[in-house]
Each structure stands twice: as C-alpha cells, then as structure tokens.
Design a protein around this motif. Sequence first.
Motif, PDB file in Angstrom:
ATOM      1  N   UNK A  80       0.850  -1.197   0.000  1.00 23.22           N
ATOM      2  CA  UNK A  80       0.000   0.000   0.000  1.00 23.22           C
ATOM      3  C   UNK A  80       0.878   1.236   0.000  1.00 23.22           C
ATOM      4  N   UNK A  81       0.545   2.188  -0.879  1.00 27.20           N
ATOM      5  CA  UNK A  81       1.299   3.439  -0.951  1.00 27.20           C
ATOM      6  C   UNK A  81       0.408   4.620  -0.570  1.00 27.20           C
ATOM      7  N   UNK A  82       0.670   5.807  -1.084  1.00 29.52           N
ATOM      8  CA  UNK A  82       0.054   7.037  -0.602  1.00 29.52           C
ATOM      9  C   UNK A  82      -1.472   7.038  -0.731  1.00 29.52           C
ATOM     10  N   UNK A  83      -2.115   7.739   0.177  1.00 33.16           N
ATOM     11  CA  UNK A  83      -3.562   7.926   0.174  1.00 33.16           C
ATOM     12  C   UNK A  83      -3.906   9.261  -0.476  1.00 33.16           C
ATOM     13  N   UNK A  84      -4.900   9.235  -1.354  1.00 36.89           N
ATOM     14  CA  UNK A  84      -5.373  10.474  -1.956  1.00 36.89           C
ATOM     15  C   UNK A  84      -6.483  11.092  -1.137  1.00 36.89           C
ATOM     16  N   UNK A  85      -7.080  12.146  -1.661  1.00 32.10           N
ATOM     17  CA  UNK A  85      -8.123  12.862  -0.909  1.00 32.10           C
ATOM     18  C   UNK A  85      -9.517  12.319  -1.162  1.00 32.10           C
ATOM     19  N   UNK A  86      -9.668  11.448  -2.143  1.00 28.19           N
ATOM     20  CA  UNK A  86     -10.987  10.921  -2.467  1.00 28.19           C
ATOM     21  C   UNK A  86     -11.041   9.412  -2.333  1.00 28.19           C
ATOM     22  N   UNK A  87     -12.052   8.833  -2.976  1.00 22.92           N
ATOM     23  CA  UNK A  87     -12.241   7.390  -2.903  1.00 22.92           C
ATOM     24  C   UNK A  87     -12.985   6.981  -1.652  1.00 22.92           C
ATOM     25  N   UNK A  88     -13.619   5.805  -1.705  1.00 20.89           N
ATOM     26  CA  UNK A  88     -14.380   5.331  -0.549  1.00 20.89           C
ATOM     27  C   UNK A  88     -14.152   3.845  -0.270  1.00 20.89           C
ATOM     28  N   UNK A  89     -13.207   3.225  -0.979  1.00 23.65           N
ATOM     29  CA  UNK A  89     -12.951   1.795  -0.793  1.00 23.65           C
ATOM     30  C   UNK A  89     -11.502   1.576  -0.386  1.00 23.65           C
ATOM     31  N   UNK A  90     -11.325   1.029   0.811  1.00 26.89           N
ATOM     32  CA  UNK A  90      -9.962   0.747   1.292  1.00 26.89           C
ATOM     33  C   UNK A  90      -9.408  -0.500   0.614  1.00 26.89           C
ATOM     34  N   UNK A  91      -8.092  -0.589   0.550  1.00 22.06           N
ATOM     35  CA  UNK A  91      -7.448  -1.790   0.045  1.00 22.06           C
ATOM     36  C   UNK A  91      -7.607  -2.935   1.053  1.00 22.06           C
ATOM     37  N   UNK A  92      -7.468  -4.177   0.592  1.00 19.53           N
ATOM     38  CA  UNK A  92      -7.327  -5.277   1.555  1.00 19.53           C
ATOM     39  C   UNK A  92      -6.109  -5.025   2.445  1.00 19.53           C
ATOM     40  N   UNK A  93      -6.028  -5.717   3.567  1.00 19.54           N
ATOM     41  CA  UNK A  93      -4.899  -5.533   4.479  1.00 19.54           C
ATOM     42  C   UNK A  93      -3.582  -5.735   3.731  1.00 19.54           C
ATOM     43  N   UNK A  94      -2.719  -4.710   3.701  1.00 21.89           N
ATOM     44  CA  UNK A  94      -1.468  -4.825   2.923  1.00 21.89           C
ATOM     45  C   UNK A  94      -0.417  -5.652   3.648  1.00 21.89           C
ATOM     46  N   UNK A  95       0.556  -6.146   2.868  1.00 21.89           N
ATOM     47  CA  UNK A  95       1.697  -6.848   3.437  1.00 21.89           C
ATOM     48  C   UNK A  95       2.818  -5.888   3.811  1.00 21.89           C
ATOM     49  N   UNK A  96       2.825  -4.701   3.185  1.00 23.62           N
ATOM     50  CA  UNK A  96       3.795  -3.651   3.481  1.00 23.62           C
ATOM     51  C   UNK A  96       3.130  -2.321   3.164  1.00 23.62           C
ATOM     52  N   UNK A  97       3.598  -1.270   3.803  1.00 23.48           N
ATOM     53  CA  UNK A  97       3.033   0.058   3.559  1.00 23.48           C
ATOM     54  C   UNK A  97       4.136   1.072   3.324  1.00 23.48           C
ATOM     55  N   UNK A  98       3.826   2.047   2.466  1.00 29.01           N
ATOM     56  CA  UNK A  98       4.742   3.142   2.189  1.00 29.01           C
ATOM     57  C   UNK A  98       3.953   4.413   1.973  1.00 29.01           C
ATOM     58  N   UNK A  99       4.644   5.457   1.596  1.00 26.33           N
ATOM     59  CA  UNK A  99       3.996   6.763   1.421  1.00 26.33           C
ATOM     60  C   UNK A  99       4.243   7.344   0.037  1.00 26.33           C
ATOM     61  N   UNK A 100       4.612   6.513  -0.917  1.00 26.92           N
ATOM     62  CA  UNK A 100       4.932   6.997  -2.262  1.00 26.92           C
ATOM     63  C   UNK A 100       3.651   7.367  -3.000  1.00 26.92           C
TER      64      UNK A 100
END
Length: 200
Positions: free
Chosen positions: A103-123
């Motif tokens: 999982x990478x950076x979060x935007x300002x919109x959208x309403x559906x989260x990703x499944x639980x990630x195996x790793x996270x970043x901020x790109x």
Amino acid sequence: MPLKAAVLVALPVGLVGSLIALPLTAQATPSADAVISEVYGGGGNSGASLTHDFIELGNSGTGPFDLSGWSVQYLSGSPSSSTKWQVTPLTGNIPAGGTYLVQEAKGSGGDTALPTPDATGTIAVSATSGTVALVHSTTALTCLTAEDCAADGTIEDLAGFGTAVVRESAPATGAGNTTPVSRDAGFHDTDNNAADFSRT
C-alpha cells in the motif's frame, strides 16, 4: 484476478485513453519468480473508488520468495538529473504462486480501502506515467535511463508505464485514475512492459 478487479468487481470502471511511446532495446533478464504484477497510482484521485495507490508483487516460483532486504522503488515518468527514486522497504515473503500487496500514498478521495497490505509506504505513484522497480536492496537506485537500469544487478523486475523513459523495451499502456496496469495471472515476464502489462 488482478487486485483491483477483485476489489472493484461490483463497482463501475471507467477507461482512459492510452499513451504509447517508442520502444527502447535495453533489457535485463526476465524474472523466473518474483515480479511486479500490478501498479495503480489513481488512489483517491478524481473518479477513483480506491483510497490508496498500490504496488502488487507476484511469485511464479514453486517456493516462497523471501523479501528480507528488498524494496519496491518508484521514479517519475520523465526524470531529470536531480530526480531521486523513492523507496518502500519490504518484509516477509511472497507465497509460491501468490501475491504481496504494498500500500502506498492515500489520496483525498475514494471510498474503498485496500485489503490488508503486506507492506506500507507513502509513495505518491502517478496515475498515468512512471516506473516501479523491485530491488534486492533498500538503498535508492541511481539509474535514470532504461539502459543504466538494465545494467543494475540489484533490479529483479521493472515496470514502466505511460510515457516512462525508464522501462523494459516499451512502456505499458498508460493507466488512469480508475485503471491500473496489470500482468497476466501467470506472472509471465518477457522484459517488454508493453507486452507484459495491460490496463485492467
């Protein structure tokens, strides 16, 4: 099934126009196990349902692929001499025949989260043009051309899309706010991004 197709199976999907660039001949050796299987940079953008950008890895090998000391890295589609690769370190492993979600950076919109990630970043991955690399190191890459990256032995796999100048042979068809670029379910790798990836 690609991650985004699985998440959005009941949601409408919009299409965007594709961008095609001329091929380069620089290539590394095709990967026989771990590859980049999907890239999405539209998370939270206008019209997007998903809230985050993501990079998905796949393993076509017969055993788990250990990711200790590995990273995924991102470069903008048209880097300058001062552009730096961005790094997300990885842990754990990719199961045989399975996938691994970053999982990478979060935007300002959208309403559906990703499944639980195996790793996270901020790109913040571009929705339309960029390069992602799977790297056997957590040190940022320094190559800024397709030829130089093909010669870097720490790169296991590389996916350039849109108008990316760093790519394997030719870039994959450009993705958009609602569409990632995805490899087929068998994770086949020919070191030609245009042939190996498609919009989904």
